[in-house]
Enzyme design. Structure first.
Site, mmCIF file in Angstrom:
data_model
loop_
_atom_site.group_PDB
_atom_site.id
_atom_site.type_symbol
_atom_site.label_atom_id
_atom_site.label_comp_id
_atom_site.label_asym_id
_atom_site.label_seq_id
_atom_site.Cartn_x
_atom_site.Cartn_y
_atom_site.Cartn_z
ATOM 1 N N ARG A 25 -19.235 -2.347 0.118
ATOM 2 C CA ARG A 25 -19.365 -1.142 0.956
ATOM 3 C C ARG A 25 -20.760 -1.019 1.564
ATOM 4 O O ARG A 25 -20.903 -0.471 2.661
ATOM 5 C CB ARG A 25 -19.041 0.101 0.123
ATOM 6 C CG ARG A 25 -17.557 0.217 -0.121
ATOM 7 C CD ARG A 25 -17.189 1.467 -0.860
ATOM 8 N NE ARG A 25 -15.745 1.628 -0.812
ATOM 9 C CZ ARG A 25 -15.050 2.360 -1.658
ATOM 10 N NH1 ARG A 25 -15.665 3.017 -2.634
ATOM 11 N NH2 ARG A 25 -13.741 2.454 -1.536
ATOM 12 N N LYS A 50 5.452 4.842 -4.902
ATOM 13 C CA LYS A 50 6.267 6.035 -4.650
ATOM 14 C C LYS A 50 6.675 6.236 -3.195
ATOM 15 O O LYS A 50 5.847 6.123 -2.293
ATOM 16 C CB LYS A 50 5.461 7.277 -5.057
ATOM 17 C CG LYS A 50 5.271 7.422 -6.547
ATOM 18 C CD LYS A 50 4.486 8.684 -6.782
ATOM 19 C CE LYS A 50 4.308 8.972 -8.244
ATOM 20 N NZ LYS A 50 3.345 10.072 -8.404
ATOM 21 N N GLY A 64 -6.546 0.332 0.261
ATOM 22 C CA GLY A 64 -6.123 0.478 -1.135
ATOM 23 C C GLY A 64 -5.679 -0.822 -1.767
ATOM 24 O O GLY A 64 -6.337 -1.852 -1.668
ATOM 25 N N GLY A 78 -6.748 6.969 0.819
ATOM 26 C CA GLY A 78 -6.102 8.199 1.267
ATOM 27 C C GLY A 78 -6.308 8.436 2.755
ATOM 28 O O GLY A 78 -5.393 8.874 3.460
#
Ligand code: AMP
Length: 410
Positions: free
Chosen positions: A40, A206, A367, A390
């Site tokens: 990062r 999910k 992710g 997210g």
């Protein structure tokens, strides 16, 4: 791009408040915090080099971990300043606060091209609350604002939204950094008008996490390939059996609606036709898997759990990728953390890399899929990997991210 970027700004001698994502993994070694992965930090170097070139006084701000408004020594950004100085080959000053007199004094002595990193924003609870007075204190040293922290752009915090708005309200400019610009181009502009066929691969745990993304992409994609545990809720909706696979029974209706929409829109919507299954049991609070085998049938019998797509499905999904001109991938095809169940995910990673070699644009939506493609050693062979988790999902859902909305329009 509808928003200003750092390339558009005149910054010579200006104090530029730069929000970056330095939420890096650290661990304590002999009483000192050591950075385990500097990806990062490296990712911000192009923006920082450009700011130096433009003669900006660079004030870096970031969060680390979740100190919840407390001064948590293990979450200090001080080690990041040292690491950044090594990587950028320039001195990087560090101030052990992000607001107040110390910050003002240090910034007051800065010359064009100087860099200072301020202490963890989240030592103040007001940061996450987007407190107006706190944002004013942060903005006290800002003539211009640059946001290069896409991963935090889905949150309206003082440093991601508040400061940007204050700078604009004073007649200043708030712009995207180069990293942020790439995110907005690849997850935004490129997918608004994708080269076709546009193939979307979605996996993960999910349906509920990704149903909004599926719904939006059903408007744009030619083909959607589903893997991961998510596939089993869709299979229930189609009337198949799924054994003891992970499912969301309360989302079967939602899955059925998505299947109906795919049919109505003429979108090819593929689900696994075979799966790797195992007999799973919780032993001492930990899941254990045994007797893994291929279940070469659309139905999964009682007593076993689907943990990966099978070889027939992997081949069918790879063939769809091979024909694609644009590929978007989010979510693993199985429990890829266990090498026995990473085969399907790695096959898809190979297929995405193969499509890229043949000229397709491949976009990896952050992710776990980024982890998976790196684990497969193919990170260099795709067009773009998002740095957001997210944030990428919310952006793909079509939501306006507060950290993007707050930037100046072109
Ligand atoms: P997500 O964050 O939604 O992309 O989900 C990623 C997680 O889904 C990973 O930790 C995988 O281990 C998990 N996952 C993928 N496939 C399955 C499966 N068939 N059963 C249980 N978990 C799965």
């Amino acid at each position: 791009m509808a928003k200003l970027t750092v390339k558009d700004l005149e910054l010579n001698g200006k104090r530029v408040f730069v929000r970056v994502d330095y939420n890096v993994p650290m661990e304590e070694v002999d009483g000192e915090m050591v950075i385990n992965d500097d990806t990062r930090i490296r990712a911000t170097l192009p923006t920082l080099d450009l700011l130096v070139e433009k003669g900006a006084k660079i004030i870096l701000t970031a969060h680390l971990g979740r100190p919840k408004g407390q001064r948590e020594a293990s979450m200090s950004l001080r080690p990041v300043a040292a690491k950044l100085a090594d990587l950028i080959c320039r001195p990087v000053a560090f101030v052990d606060d992000c607001i107040g007199e110390k910050v003002a004094n240090t910034v007051g002595t800065m010359q064009p091209g100087d860099i200072v990193l301020l202490e963890n924003l989240r030592y103040y609870a007001e940061e996450e609350a987007n407190d107006a007075a706190f944002a004013e204190k942060l903005a006290a040293v800002a003539d211009a604002y640059v946001n290069d922290a896409f991963g935090a752009a889905h949150r309206a915090h003082a440093s991601t939204a508040g400061v940007a708005e204050i700078v604009k309200s004073r007649g200043g400019q708030s712009a995207a950094g180069l990293l942020m610009e790439r995110e907005l181009i690849f997850l935004g502009d490129e997918l608004d008008n994708p080269a076709r066929p546009f193939v979307v691969i979605l996996g993960g745990a999910k349906v509920s996490d990704k149903i909004k993304v599926i719904d939006r992409l059903l408007e744009k994609a030619d083909t959607i390939l589903i893997g991961g545990a998510m596939a089993y809720t869709f299979k229930l909706a189609q009337g198949y059996t799924v054994g003891s696979s992970l499912v969301e029974r309360d989302k079967v209706d939602v899955a059925r609606q998505a299947l109906d929409k795919a049919k109505a829109k003429g979108v090819k919507f593929l689900l696994p036709t075979d799966n790797t299954v195992t007999e799973s049991a919780k032993v001492d609070g930990k899941w254990t898997f045994k007797n893994e085998r291929n279940n070469a049938d659309v139905n999964i019998p009682d007593g076993v759990e689907g943990v990966d797509i099978g070889p027939e499905t992997a081949a069918a999904y790879s063939a769809e990728c091979a024909a694609a001109k644009t590929v978007l991938w989010n979510g693993p095809m199985g429990i890829f953390e266990d090498p026995r169940f990473a085969v399907g995910t790695f096959a898809v990673a190979e297929a995405v890399a193969g499509a890229t070699k043949k000229g397709a644009k491949s976009i990896i939506g952050g992710g776990d899929s980024v982890k998976a493609i790196n684990k497969a050693g193919l990170g260099e062979q795709v067009t773009f990997m998002s740095t957001g988790g997210g944030a990428s999902l919310e952006f793909l859902e079509g939501k306006e991210l507060p950290g993007v909305a707050a930037l100046s329009d072109k």
